[in-house]
Scaffold this motif. Structure first.
Motif, mmCIF file in Angstrom:
data_model
loop_
_atom_site.group_PDB
_atom_site.id
_atom_site.type_symbol
_atom_site.label_atom_id
_atom_site.label_comp_id
_atom_site.label_asym_id
_atom_site.label_seq_id
_atom_site.Cartn_x
_atom_site.Cartn_y
_atom_site.Cartn_z
ATOM 1 N N UNK A 173 0.866 -1.181 0.000
ATOM 2 C CA UNK A 173 0.000 0.000 0.000
ATOM 3 C C UNK A 173 0.904 1.232 0.000
ATOM 4 N N UNK A 174 1.239 1.666 -1.199
ATOM 5 C CA UNK A 174 2.262 2.698 -1.381
ATOM 6 C C UNK A 174 1.689 4.078 -1.695
ATOM 7 N N UNK A 175 0.521 4.144 -2.303
ATOM 8 C CA UNK A 175 -0.028 5.436 -2.726
ATOM 9 C C UNK A 175 -0.215 6.359 -1.533
ATOM 10 N N UNK A 176 0.134 7.621 -1.726
ATOM 11 C CA UNK A 176 -0.023 8.587 -0.648
ATOM 12 C C UNK A 176 0.297 9.983 -1.132
ATOM 13 N N UNK A 177 0.028 10.966 -0.281
ATOM 14 C CA UNK A 177 0.318 12.351 -0.623
ATOM 15 C C UNK A 177 0.939 13.040 0.580
ATOM 16 N N UNK A 178 1.718 14.077 0.297
ATOM 17 C CA UNK A 178 2.421 14.813 1.336
ATOM 18 C C UNK A 178 1.560 15.906 1.952
ATOM 19 N N UNK A 179 0.832 16.642 1.109
ATOM 20 C CA UNK A 179 0.191 17.855 1.601
ATOM 21 C C UNK A 179 1.241 18.944 1.745
ATOM 22 N N UNK A 180 0.827 20.107 2.183
ATOM 23 C CA UNK A 180 1.766 21.225 2.331
ATOM 24 C C UNK A 180 2.540 21.114 3.635
ATOM 25 N N UNK A 181 3.824 21.450 3.557
ATOM 26 C CA UNK A 181 4.632 21.571 4.776
ATOM 27 C C UNK A 181 4.381 22.947 5.365
ATOM 28 N N UNK A 182 3.620 22.985 6.434
ATOM 29 C CA UNK A 182 3.348 24.255 7.113
ATOM 30 C C UNK A 182 2.830 23.956 8.517
ATOM 31 N N UNK A 183 2.784 24.984 9.347
ATOM 32 C CA UNK A 183 2.384 24.788 10.739
ATOM 33 C C UNK A 183 0.949 24.283 10.842
ATOM 34 N N UNK A 184 0.691 23.521 11.881
ATOM 35 C CA UNK A 184 -0.652 23.004 12.116
ATOM 36 C C UNK A 184 -1.661 24.146 12.229
ATOM 37 N N UNK A 185 -1.275 25.229 12.878
ATOM 38 C CA UNK A 185 -2.198 26.352 13.065
ATOM 39 C C UNK A 185 -2.567 27.019 11.751
ATOM 40 N N UNK A 213 7.247 13.809 14.699
ATOM 41 C CA UNK A 213 6.547 15.023 15.125
ATOM 42 C C UNK A 213 7.294 16.303 14.798
ATOM 43 N N UNK A 214 7.962 16.337 13.665
ATOM 44 C CA UNK A 214 8.724 17.537 13.288
ATOM 45 C C UNK A 214 7.789 18.654 12.852
ATOM 46 N N UNK A 215 8.194 19.874 13.141
ATOM 47 C CA UNK A 215 7.378 21.037 12.801
ATOM 48 C C UNK A 215 7.119 21.079 11.289
ATOM 49 N N UNK A 216 5.868 21.333 10.930
ATOM 50 C CA UNK A 216 5.510 21.540 9.537
ATOM 51 C C UNK A 216 4.937 20.332 8.826
ATOM 52 N N UNK A 217 5.107 19.149 9.409
ATOM 53 C CA UNK A 217 4.684 17.949 8.688
ATOM 54 C C UNK A 217 3.209 17.624 8.923
ATOM 55 N N UNK A 218 2.574 18.352 9.748
ATOM 56 C CA UNK A 218 1.138 18.388 10.037
ATOM 57 C C UNK A 218 0.341 17.163 9.565
ATOM 58 N N UNK A 219 -0.463 17.325 8.504
ATOM 59 C CA UNK A 219 -1.357 16.255 8.069
ATOM 60 C C UNK A 219 -0.640 14.982 7.675
ATOM 61 N N UNK A 220 0.551 15.109 7.107
ATOM 62 C CA UNK A 220 1.297 13.919 6.704
ATOM 63 C C UNK A 220 1.664 13.085 7.931
ATOM 64 N N UNK A 221 2.196 13.733 8.971
ATOM 65 C CA UNK A 221 2.559 13.009 10.191
ATOM 66 C C UNK A 221 1.351 12.342 10.830
ATOM 67 N N UNK A 222 0.256 13.088 10.914
ATOM 68 C CA UNK A 222 -0.952 12.545 11.529
ATOM 69 C C UNK A 222 -1.475 11.350 10.731
ATOM 70 N N UNK A 223 -1.478 11.493 9.409
ATOM 71 C CA UNK A 223 -2.015 10.409 8.579
ATOM 72 C C UNK A 223 -1.157 9.153 8.659
ATOM 73 N N UNK A 224 0.161 9.319 8.703
ATOM 74 C CA UNK A 224 1.021 8.140 8.766
ATOM 75 C C UNK A 224 0.951 7.480 10.144
ATOM 76 N N UNK A 225 0.780 8.283 11.202
ATOM 77 C CA UNK A 225 0.574 7.704 12.533
ATOM 78 C C UNK A 225 -0.735 6.922 12.566
ATOM 79 N N UNK A 226 -1.768 7.486 11.931
ATOM 80 C CA UNK A 226 -3.056 6.788 11.849
ATOM 81 C C UNK A 226 -2.945 5.520 11.005
ATOM 82 N N UNK A 227 -2.161 5.581 9.936
ATOM 83 C CA UNK A 227 -1.955 4.391 9.097
ATOM 84 C C UNK A 227 -1.298 3.274 9.902
ATOM 85 N N UNK A 228 -0.321 3.634 10.716
ATOM 86 C CA UNK A 228 0.336 2.628 11.564
ATOM 87 C C UNK A 228 -0.678 1.927 12.469
#
Length: 228
Positions: A74-86, A130-145
């Motif tokens: 299951x390789x398909x995915x997207x990054x989204x924008x690197x920017x602050x969560x706020x 949990x690096x700054x700016x990775x927002x939706x990508x980090x959350x989605x990959x944690x959820x995928x795990x």
């Protein structure tokens, strides 16, 4: 072997498809487009589908896949924008989740009804860093795990893993390195300074790693940079 891969249009997915085909395996793939490098492959079975169309996935899988699959990646995915969560809207976060998590839920639901030996979801170190700016990508990959861990409890006849592939010189990584402010987002500077594999090198390494994953408990997350 019979191999299923999502997202073969570029990067890791394309390189994995090429490598498996080179080894004489059958590759079944689902994604937005098939790259020209794979146009004339007799053992590639491809269905064009935007995985945001969740309601169409089951039908395409029914028409594409045989009754038995050795491994699904299951390789398909997207990054989204690197920017602050706020600064990231709920719409942007939901969009990333729809592709990186919920499309895979639909696929996993289908897998419960066929004979499939192994599933590997391509995750990321961003899931835990949990690096700054990775927002939706980090959350989605944690959820995928966690999605993989939960399905492992339900699919006792299939071995499931989430795997971070390390740094690979893909178009996604190239976009980050060329366009994101490394002063505001220090992780970008670390990425620039770290060694990277080509997609072709990564594919060979990952195929060997997929075999190693079978010795670990089903449902776990692994990072290739921290495996034996």
């Amino acid at each position: 072997m019979r191999v299923f891969i999502t997202g073969i249009g570029s990067g890791i997915g394309e390189a994995l498809a090429k490598e498996y085909l080179k080894r004489g395996d059958e590759v079944y793939a689902l994604g937005r487009y098939k790259p020209k490098t794979l146009e004339n492959e007799d053992n590639l079975y491809f269905r064009r589908l935007d995985l945001f169309a969740h309601e169409k996935i089951e039908k395409e899988l029914l028409e594409l896949l045989p009754e038995c699959i050795d491994i699904a990646i299951l390789n398909a995915g997207m990054l989204g924008d690197i920017k602050d969560m706020s600064e990231t809207s709920l719409y942007e976060l939901k969009t990333v989740m729809d592709l990186n998590v919920w499309s895979n839920k639909v696929i996993l639901d289908f897998f419960k009804n066929i004979n499939i030996k192994q599933v590997v979801a391509i995750s990321s170190g961003a899931a835990v860093n949990g690096s700054r700016g990775w927002s939706g990508y980090s959350i989605s990959k944690a959820a995928l795990n966690m999605l993989i861990k939960l399905y492992a409890r339900e699919m006792s006849n299939t071995h499931l893993s989430a795997l971070a592939p390390g740094l690979v010189a893909t178009p996604m990584l190239g976009h980050i390195l060329e366009n994101i402010d490394e002063e505001k987002y220090p992780s970008v500077k670390r990425l620039k300074e770290s060694p990277k594999l080509s997609p072709e090198e990564s594919a060979k390494m990952l195929i060997e790693t997929f075999v190693k994953l079978l010795k670990y408990e089903s449902g776990e997350f692994h990072d290739v940079r921290r495996m034996d």
